[in-house]
Design a protein around this motif. Structure first.
Motif, mmCIF file in Angstrom:
data_model
loop_
_atom_site.group_PDB
_atom_site.id
_atom_site.type_symbol
_atom_site.label_atom_id
_atom_site.label_comp_id
_atom_site.label_asym_id
_atom_site.label_seq_id
_atom_site.Cartn_x
_atom_site.Cartn_y
_atom_site.Cartn_z
ATOM 1 N N SER A 168 10.733 -0.516 -10.919
ATOM 2 C CA SER A 168 9.194 -1.556 -11.058
ATOM 3 C C SER A 168 8.322 -1.319 -9.556
ATOM 4 O O SER A 168 9.191 -1.688 -8.734
ATOM 5 N N LEU A 169 6.858 -1.318 -9.765
ATOM 6 C CA LEU A 169 6.751 -1.345 -8.460
ATOM 7 C C LEU A 169 5.897 -3.564 -8.409
ATOM 8 O O LEU A 169 5.758 -2.974 -9.579
ATOM 9 N N ASN A 170 6.022 -3.302 -7.662
ATOM 10 C CA ASN A 170 5.788 -5.000 -7.357
ATOM 11 C C ASN A 170 4.626 -5.223 -6.039
ATOM 12 O O ASN A 170 4.459 -4.888 -5.330
ATOM 13 N N SER A 192 4.258 -2.067 -16.061
ATOM 14 C CA SER A 192 4.364 -0.412 -16.069
ATOM 15 C C SER A 192 3.186 -0.332 -17.640
ATOM 16 O O SER A 192 2.657 1.582 -17.650
ATOM 17 N N ARG A 196 -1.277 3.277 -14.085
ATOM 18 C CA ARG A 196 -0.886 3.335 -12.730
ATOM 19 C C ARG A 196 -2.078 3.754 -11.894
ATOM 20 O O ARG A 196 -2.452 2.915 -11.010
ATOM 21 N N GLU A 221 -2.054 -1.374 -8.476
ATOM 22 C CA GLU A 221 -1.338 -1.951 -7.510
ATOM 23 C C GLU A 221 -2.726 -2.518 -6.979
ATOM 24 O O GLU A 221 -2.791 -3.433 -6.072
ATOM 25 N N ALA A 242 2.388 -4.084 -1.030
ATOM 26 C CA ALA A 242 3.332 -3.303 -2.727
ATOM 27 C C ALA A 242 4.980 -3.013 -2.021
ATOM 28 O O ALA A 242 5.244 -2.754 -0.755
ATOM 29 N N ARG A 244 8.946 -1.333 -4.022
ATOM 30 C CA ARG A 244 9.195 -0.527 -5.421
ATOM 31 C C ARG A 244 10.800 -0.284 -5.464
ATOM 32 O O ARG A 244 11.510 -0.771 -4.158
ATOM 33 N N LEU A 313 3.521 4.525 -3.079
ATOM 34 C CA LEU A 313 4.829 4.049 -3.694
ATOM 35 C C LEU A 313 5.215 5.059 -4.983
ATOM 36 O O LEU A 313 3.843 4.800 -6.012
ATOM 37 N N GLY A 314 6.155 5.322 -5.248
ATOM 38 C CA GLY A 314 6.635 5.741 -6.677
ATOM 39 C C GLY A 314 5.619 7.597 -6.979
ATOM 40 O O GLY A 314 4.906 7.170 -7.450
#
Length: 721
Positions: A168-170, A192, A196, A221, A242, A244, A313-314
């Motif tokens: 997860s991206l937070n 999600s 994105r 984000e 951010a 992950r 990120l990601g």
């Protein structure tokens, strides 16, 4: 006496120095994937795709391999790997090698690919660089589409640190309460379920000279981060960063104690969704130490587990950009060809006036004329393998269909064909491997559909994964039963068949039919089958027979003849096979290995592996086929099948490798191997120190690309008829 002829007893071939670490070797493979994103010869959007694949590969690596090493470390395991490392040493060495690769990926995207995208009218913008009109639009979009989905979670003595789900991206958010002047910490999950990248409408896209950009957008984000006042009204937003999280996602099923394997794996999948211990934290380099250490403490991680990046990120989400309508920025589209033998069947059918397919106008009649090799994605999976199973499902003369399924798509025409076959009253058996990693949930869903339709679904053997790729069709013909087989190297998945290179053999040779009958009885019943007529079957006979054939080549050399081995596979890890290859090399056998991924064998070592060469081919298709060639003193033997030379394939999986006996097919396979060995565009040579060097043509006009060559050959094979 030449060093390559030194007696084996004079050297310890188990010595750690002769083996590469499997996980470090895997990192070198993933670097070769990343290099496609770095290489200016790769089309721009394909470079983003390879960056996404690099990231996706790493996610799985951490979820499985790093998680496993951490568990070994915590359990105090001190057993050394064949290359002489403990779990702790492996973790340290992996971290040291991986950090510069992650940085290279990050820098390439932020400072190279993004600017090239801009030049093509594709603008991925940071929120801070938006104009007021664009900000106003995103502000309204946030209120309408994003805000209702978000859930801010406070972290304080009455609200413990929330569970952070896998991959997860937070956002880690620090706010200040103006009434108490106290700083508070909260976490916001980036949903999600939302795209994105948030695309701006055409009228708000960037202007490029006299035309509007193709695409302009902002990472989700960042849109959330710049509208946090909606989530924390009355608070002062201090900072937002951010991050992950990656967690252990491997399944642990005690099969001996599982009364119902299907139920046991469903329960484990629920645990995976909830997640196990964290194994990696990805954060921006600008994240303050206080936030970083708080996250590390709450997730139970150490400095070695934290990876800092300066940009996005990601990167796995970069797959998104492959959907843009920019064909000039992608590889030319490839449409697999329909082989001539299939076209001839189709032509005969078109001239037939009856609805039923007369004898001689079906795939079975073509197979009766002789063995047939199919090569995907150059030849169409749908017109060959898929059509074979579909015809069998509707053919009134077919009595039974038996098939192994490791991975397939949920909407697969093959699953539909098996259901139709059962509804048509045929005996249908599908061996479904529930333990196919990361496909477990998908396999459970369509396994239930098969069961509901009356298909006999078997879930494999305790302690063994069923990885073999086989179909057996039993057909009544006149007064006899004839068995038709397909034995392949790849999964029965129409989607991956367009991306993976795989081979399959159609045959109605009686011995192969009898072998597959015995194999399915072994898989579905209580058979203790120990020998097969033609097939090499793991874990029964494959390891022993492979070793015998390697040693046979060495014996030819010792007796004054020549020895030659060419083997293509995904990975070479098994220490016993490596040792036997060293023995063969020391006897003078010429060995070429085409290994896409991990290779623990160290080639080109004086007196040990001087006659062994290793290449890896990386390109637009994922090399997945397995081919084994043994010169055998002129009595050549060739095999294709599902197994790599890995311990898990040879000892812990059910695998099948089939001998190829048709001289024309043997020549065809030799040509494929020859093309790969002469590749100077996609091929990388493994050096004795473990590094890989990509081959480069001295003249671009003499560039030889495996995939380009085989695509052209496929086109030529049908255009001349």
């Amino acid at each position: 006496m030449p060093k390559s002829k030194i007696k084996s007893s004079e050297v310890n071939l188990k010595d750690h120095q002769y083996y590469f670490n499997r996980d470090l070797s895997w990192l070198e493979f993933n670097y070769r994937v990343l290099y496609e994103a770095l290489d200016s010869r790769t089309p721009l959007l394909e470079r983003l795709k390879f960056s996404a694949i690099f990231c996706s590969n790493l996610d799985e690596f951490f979820m499985v391999r790093i998680a496993g090493l951490k568990q070994q470390q915590e359990a105090g395991v001190t057993k050394l790997t064949p290359d002489g490392r403990t779990p702790s040493q492996q973790l340290a060495d992996i971290s040291a090698r991986l950090r510069p690769l992650v940085s290279q990926q990050d820098q390439n995207f932020e400072y190279n690919l993004k600017s090239q995208l801009v030049a093509q009218g594709i603008h991925l913008i940071n929120y801070v660089d938006l104009n007021q009109e664009q900000r106003t639009h995103l502000h309204e979009y946030f209120e309408a589409h994003i805000f209702p989905v978000l859930t801010p979670l406070a972290v304080d003595p009455s609200h413990p640190f929330p569970y952070i789900s896998n991959l997860s991206l937070n956002l880690a958010v620090v706010v200040r309460d103006p009434e108490t002047d106290k700083e508070l910490f909260a976490r916001v999950k980036v949903p999600s379920v939302l795209p994105r990248f948030i695309e701006l409408p055409k009228e708000l896209r960037q202007q490029q000279r006299d035309k509007t950009a193709i695409w302009t957008g902002v990472p989700l984000e960042q849109v959330i981060a710049h509208n946090l006042e909606f989530l924390f009204p009355g608070m002062i937003i201090q900072e937002c960063h951010a991050f992950r999280v990656t967690r252990n996602a491997d399944l642990e099923v005690e099969e001996d104690e599982a009364y119902d394997l299907l139920l046991a794996i469903e329960q484990e999948l629920r645990k995976r969704r909830i997640g196990k211990s964290a194994v990696r934290l990805e954060i921006h380099a600008s994240t303050p130490e206080t936030i970083k250490h708080r996250l590390m403490q709450d997730l139970g991680l150490e400095d070695m587990d934290v990876y800092e990046v300066e940009g996005l990120l990601g990167h796995r989400d970069l797959f998104y950009f492959m959907s843009l309508p920019c064909p000039e920025l992608k590889d030319p589209p490839w449409n697999p060809v329909t082989p001539n033998w299939v076209k001839e069947i189709q032509q005969r059918r078109s001239e037939c006036e009856t609805e039923d397919i007369p004898d001689g106008m079906d795939i079975f009649s073509a197979i009766r004329e002789g063995d047939i090799l199919v090569h995907h994605p150059y030849q169409a999976f749908s017109a060959t393998v898929q059509e074979f199973i579909t015809e069998a499902a509707y053919d009134p003369n077919v009595q039974a269909i038996k098939m192994t399924l490791y991975r397939t798509s949920g909407d697969s025409p093959i699953v539909k064909a098996l259901i139709a076959a059962a509804e048509n009253g045929k005996q249908v058996v599908a061996l479904v491997e529930l333990k196919a990693r990361f496909d477990e949930e998908n396999n459970i869903l369509w396994a239930r559909k098969l069961e509901q339709a009356g298909v006999h679904v078997v879930y494999g053997l305790v302690g063994l994964k069923t990885h073999t790729k086989t179909v057996l069709v039993v057909r009544q013909e006149d007064k006899q039963i004839r068995r038709y087989v397909h034995i392949g190297t790849g999964n029965y998945n129409p989607k991956t068949a367009k991306l993976y290179t795989d081979l399959g053999l159609f045959s109605c040779r009686e011995e192969l039919g009898a072998d597959l009958t015995d194999l399915f009885n072994f898989l579905t019943g209580y058979s203790r089958q120990k020998s097969y007529r033609k097939l090499l079957v793991a874990p029964v006979s494959m390891r022993k027979r492979m070793i015998e054939m390697i040693r046979r080549e060495a014996e030819h050399c010792r007796n004054g003849g020549t020895g030659r081995i060419v083997a293509k596979m995904n990975a070479l890890v098994d220490p016993e096979i490596v040792e036997v290859l060293y023995e063969a090399s020391r006897a003078g056998v010429e060995i070429d290995l085409i290994i896409r991924g991990m290779c623990c064998l160290r080639p080109g070592v004086e007196g040990i592996s001087e006659t062994i060469r290793v290449i890896s081919v990386i390109g637009r298709f994922l090399e997945h086929s397995r081919i084994f060639y043994f010169h055998n003193g002129g009595k050549e033997e060739m095999y294709i099948g599902s197994a790599d030379w890995m311990t898990r394939n040879l000892s812990r999986r059910v695998e099948a490798i089939v001998p190829v006996e048709d001289p024309n097919i043997i020549k065809e396979l030799q040509e494929i191997l020859g093309i790969m060995l002469s590749d100077n565009r996609q091929a990388w040579d493994l050096l004795p120190d473990g590094t890989y060097v990509q081959r480069r043509p001295s003249d671009e006009d003499h560039q030889q690309s495996t995939h380009e060559t085989l695509m052209q050959m496929a086109l030529n094979s049908v255009s001349t008829h």
